[in-house]
Design a protein around this motif. Structure first.
Motif, PDB file in Angstrom:
ATOM      1  N   LEU A 187     -14.969  -1.287   7.530  1.00 28.17           N
ATOM      2  CA  LEU A 187     -14.962  -2.441   8.428  1.00 28.17           C
ATOM      3  C   LEU A 187     -13.537  -2.801   8.843  1.00 28.17           C
ATOM      4  O   LEU A 187     -13.293  -3.231   9.973  1.00 28.17           O
ATOM      5  CB  LEU A 187     -15.629  -3.631   7.732  1.00 28.17           C
ATOM      6  N   LEU A 188     -12.587  -2.634   7.911  1.00 24.39           N
ATOM      7  CA  LEU A 188     -11.189  -2.914   8.194  1.00 24.39           C
ATOM      8  C   LEU A 188     -10.341  -1.689   7.880  1.00 24.39           C
ATOM      9  O   LEU A 188     -10.795  -0.743   7.225  1.00 24.39           O
ATOM     10  CB  LEU A 188     -10.694  -4.094   7.344  1.00 24.39           C
ATOM     11  N   ASN A 189      -9.101  -1.747   8.352  1.00 21.59           N
ATOM     12  CA  ASN A 189      -8.120  -0.706   8.062  1.00 21.59           C
ATOM     13  C   ASN A 189      -6.786  -1.404   7.799  1.00 21.59           C
ATOM     14  O   ASN A 189      -5.800  -1.176   8.476  1.00 21.59           O
ATOM     15  CB  ASN A 189      -8.014   0.265   9.244  1.00 21.59           C
ATOM     16  N   HIS A 190      -6.802  -2.279   6.781  1.00 19.14           N
ATOM     17  CA  HIS A 190      -5.706  -3.220   6.570  1.00 19.14           C
ATOM     18  C   HIS A 190      -4.932  -2.914   5.284  1.00 19.14           C
ATOM     19  O   HIS A 190      -5.490  -2.982   4.184  1.00 19.14           O
ATOM     20  CB  HIS A 190      -6.242  -4.645   6.474  1.00 19.14           C
ATOM     21  N   GLY A 191      -3.642  -2.618   5.440  1.00 21.94           N
ATOM     22  CA  GLY A 191      -2.757  -2.557   4.292  1.00 21.94           C
ATOM     23  C   GLY A 191      -2.136  -3.924   4.058  1.00 21.94           C
ATOM     24  O   GLY A 191      -1.956  -4.713   4.995  1.00 21.94           O
ATOM     25  N   ILE A 192      -1.822  -4.217   2.798  1.00 22.92           N
ATOM     26  CA  ILE A 192      -1.278  -5.514   2.411  1.00 22.92           C
ATOM     27  C   ILE A 192       0.091  -5.311   1.767  1.00 22.92           C
ATOM     28  O   ILE A 192       0.212  -4.588   0.776  1.00 22.92           O
ATOM     29  CB  ILE A 192      -2.201  -6.220   1.403  1.00 22.92           C
ATOM     30  N   ALA A 193       1.112  -5.944   2.315  1.00 20.85           N
ATOM     31  CA  ALA A 193       2.444  -5.931   1.695  1.00 20.85           C
ATOM     32  C   ALA A 193       2.658  -7.269   1.004  1.00 20.85           C
ATOM     33  O   ALA A 193       2.469  -8.324   1.609  1.00 20.85           O
ATOM     34  CB  ALA A 193       3.520  -5.688   2.737  1.00 20.85           C
ATOM     35  N   ILE A 194       3.026  -7.214  -0.261  1.00 17.58           N
ATOM     36  CA  ILE A 194       3.217  -8.428  -1.055  1.00 17.58           C
ATOM     37  C   ILE A 194       4.672  -8.873  -1.016  1.00 17.58           C
ATOM     38  O   ILE A 194       5.587  -8.071  -1.213  1.00 17.58           O
ATOM     39  CB  ILE A 194       2.785  -8.192  -2.514  1.00 17.58           C
ATOM     40  N   VAL A 195       4.867 -10.154  -0.743  1.00 19.29           N
ATOM     41  CA  VAL A 195       6.188 -10.780  -0.801  1.00 19.29           C
ATOM     42  C   VAL A 195       6.219 -11.660  -2.043  1.00 19.29           C
ATOM     43  O   VAL A 195       5.421 -12.586  -2.171  1.00 19.29           O
ATOM     44  CB  VAL A 195       6.462 -11.632   0.452  1.00 19.29           C
ATOM     45  N   GLN A 196       7.100 -11.358  -2.957  1.00 18.25           N
ATOM     46  CA  GLN A 196       7.206 -12.175  -4.163  1.00 18.25           C
ATOM     47  C   GLN A 196       7.827 -13.527  -3.832  1.00 18.25           C
ATOM     48  O   GLN A 196       8.788 -13.613  -3.063  1.00 18.25           O
ATOM     49  CB  GLN A 196       8.009 -11.448  -5.230  1.00 18.25           C
ATOM     50  N   ALA A 197       7.263 -14.563  -4.423  1.00 19.69           N
ATOM     51  CA  ALA A 197       7.632 -15.925  -4.041  1.00 19.69           C
ATOM     52  C   ALA A 197       8.854 -16.460  -4.760  1.00 19.69           C
ATOM     53  O   ALA A 197       9.427 -17.463  -4.345  1.00 19.69           O
ATOM     54  CB  ALA A 197       6.447 -16.862  -4.267  1.00 19.69           C
TER      55      ALA A 197
END
Length: 480
Positions: free
Chosen positions: A43-53
């Motif tokens: 349904l999606l083709n989404h990569g997620i990049a995490i930004v540390q807070a």
């Protein structure tokens, strides 16, 4: 035991369409779990990049990198009154960056052409306005200033192109989270003279969504992690444990339905124009039930939510309170409300989570006023009746805070309010004591003696508990 990385697991390649502020357990077991499911379903083709807070997250980042951002979500709970377990390998995290140590990489991520969505959980303290925050810092100090700087640089790079605006979903546990962030971003833009064209682009090319999230996520199961590692067959040091139940209510512009159509794969994601009515319903049913349960359950000698619902008297009390007082006062379709409440209350039977009543008891005075007092008001104004079970929960709370309860309990609440409740207690004049507390403006946002009959019902409950003990008082109250 196998290590968990790209040498032992085939990891798909996804374009980075989501930038996530926060690497904590909740987002990884909630938003990332959902997006990963949608990716698996095609349904999606989404990569997620995490930004540390936070700047001091070096060790955490090292674990992510060692595992190539792969980890498991281990869910346990109750569905349709049956135990359920689901273990998922999350493969959609493409990268992790700490902007405090590698701002250049962070900037490269948020300026990517394919980026569409920002997700955040910077804690309740994250969405705040920091006067004079430097937008040219690498990065700025506060989250709203970081988003302002990020959007301004995207605005400049793409020459104000409308389709390069972002959808921003805030998961912080405050009301109007997205709307508040939007307000602060525009305020930073005004204070830093970024121009009316940019402010107009922020307001009309970017969408800030108010959301309400719900899933209990205890996190890394340190106590039995070796057993779980043996079960999954991987040495996973990022594993997150949570309950199976979940709900994500998203309020705002309807375009998010197309960008994140998570409901299409059976996830409990609800899209609505305004989430405030849904939040109110959730607060009254779930949080109101928790708050009412605490003083009753603790004085019955139980420690957890599950133990409370294993006690027939407490279970019956909460269920009748919700069915007879909470739901009818909300004013929506009763059958739909019952279905909603059934899903909520089913969570209380979850044997896999130890949700301690003493933890829920924190700041019970303000919680009761926010979560339970509206049920008292609406039952009287809309239905002409006193919500007797809700009133009993308040009576139980006063007894527990008075220091005269049959259990030892040390309230963790506003100390002045606790001291007042205890110092004014008068066993020879319970009605006078209750009356003083209900109308004390230092405790409540509004006086609680405005509903006729409520004071008398609370007094009756306090006297019953003090004279007979919680078990007998509750048993008799259920029979009345």
């Amino acid at each position: 035991m196998r290590p968990l990385n790209k040498t032992t697991v085939q990891k798909p390649q996804y374009p980075t369409k989501v930038l996530q502020f926060g690497s904590g357990n909740f987002l990884r077991a909630f938003v990332d779990w959902m997006i990963d499911k949608a990716n698996d379903e095609g349904l999606l083709n989404h990569g997620i990049a995490i930004v540390q807070a936070t700047p001091g997250s070096v060790k955490s980042k090292e674990v992510f990198e060692k595992q190539d951002c792969l980890y498991h979500v281990y869910l346990e709970g109750i569905k349709d009154k049956q135990p359920i377990k689901e273990v998922s390998l999350i493969k959609s995290i493409t990268d992790i960056v700490n902007p405090y140590t590698d701002y250049k990489k962070y900037e490269e991520l948020f300026l990517r052409d394919e980026l569409e969505i920002i997700v955040s959980n910077t804690t309740e303290a994250g969405i705040r306005y920091e006067e004079g925050d430097d937008l040219n810092a690498a990065p700025p100090k506060s989250f709203p200033a970081q988003i302002t700087a990020l959007l301004y640089k995207r605005y400049q790079k793409f020459n104000g192109a409308r389709h390069k605006g972002l959808s921003i979903l805030c998961c912080e546990l405050i009301e109007d989270n997205g709307s508040t962030l939007r307000e602060y971003v525009i305020r930073h833009a005004q204070d830093n003279n970024l121009g009316s064209d940019f402010i107009e682009w922020v307001a009309n090319a970017n969408y800030f969504y108010d959301t309400l999230v719900d899933r209990i996520v205890p996190g890394f199961p340190k106590a039995n992690i070796e057993e779980i590692k043996a079960e999954i067959g991987f040495d996973d040091n990022l594993l997150v444990k949570g309950e199976y139940f979940h709900v994500w209510a998203i309020g705002g512009d309807s375009s998010i339905r197309q960008k994140l159509p998570l409901d299409q794969i059976g996830l409990n994601v609800l899209f609505m124009d305004d989430i405030r009515p849904f939040r109110s319903k959730k607060v009254r049913v779930l949080n109101g039930a928790h708050t009412a349960m605490v003083p009753v359950g603790l004085q019955m000698g139980v420690e957890t939510v599950k133990e409370a619902f294993d006690n027939t008297l407490v279970e019956q009390f909460i269920k009748r309170m919700v069915e007879e007082e909470v739901l009818p006062a909300i004013g929506e379709d009763l059958e739909e409300l019952r279905a909603f409440a059934d899903k909520i209350l089913e969570r209380f039977y979850n044997p896999y989570l130890k949700h301690y009543l003493k933890d829920i008891a924190l700041n019970s005075l303000s919680k009761w006023e926010t979560r339970n007092w509206p049920t008292i008001v609406d039952n009287y104004t809309k239905r002409g009746k006193i919500a007797s079970f809700t009133a009993f929960s308040f009576a139980a709370l006063l007894v527990m805070y008075s220091g005269k309860s049959e259990i030892a309990f040390e309230p963790r609440d506003v100390q002045d309010a606790v001291s007042l409740i205890q110092s004014t207690f008068d066993c020879n004049n319970i009605s006078g004591w209750v009356s003083k507390i209900l109308q004390d403006a230092s405790i409540w946002r509004e006086k609680l003696n405005t509903i006729p009959g409520f004071e008398e019902e609370v007094t009756r409950g306090v006297e019953a508990i003090l004279n007979n003990g919680m078990k007998q008082a509750l048993s008799q109250w259920l029979q009345d």
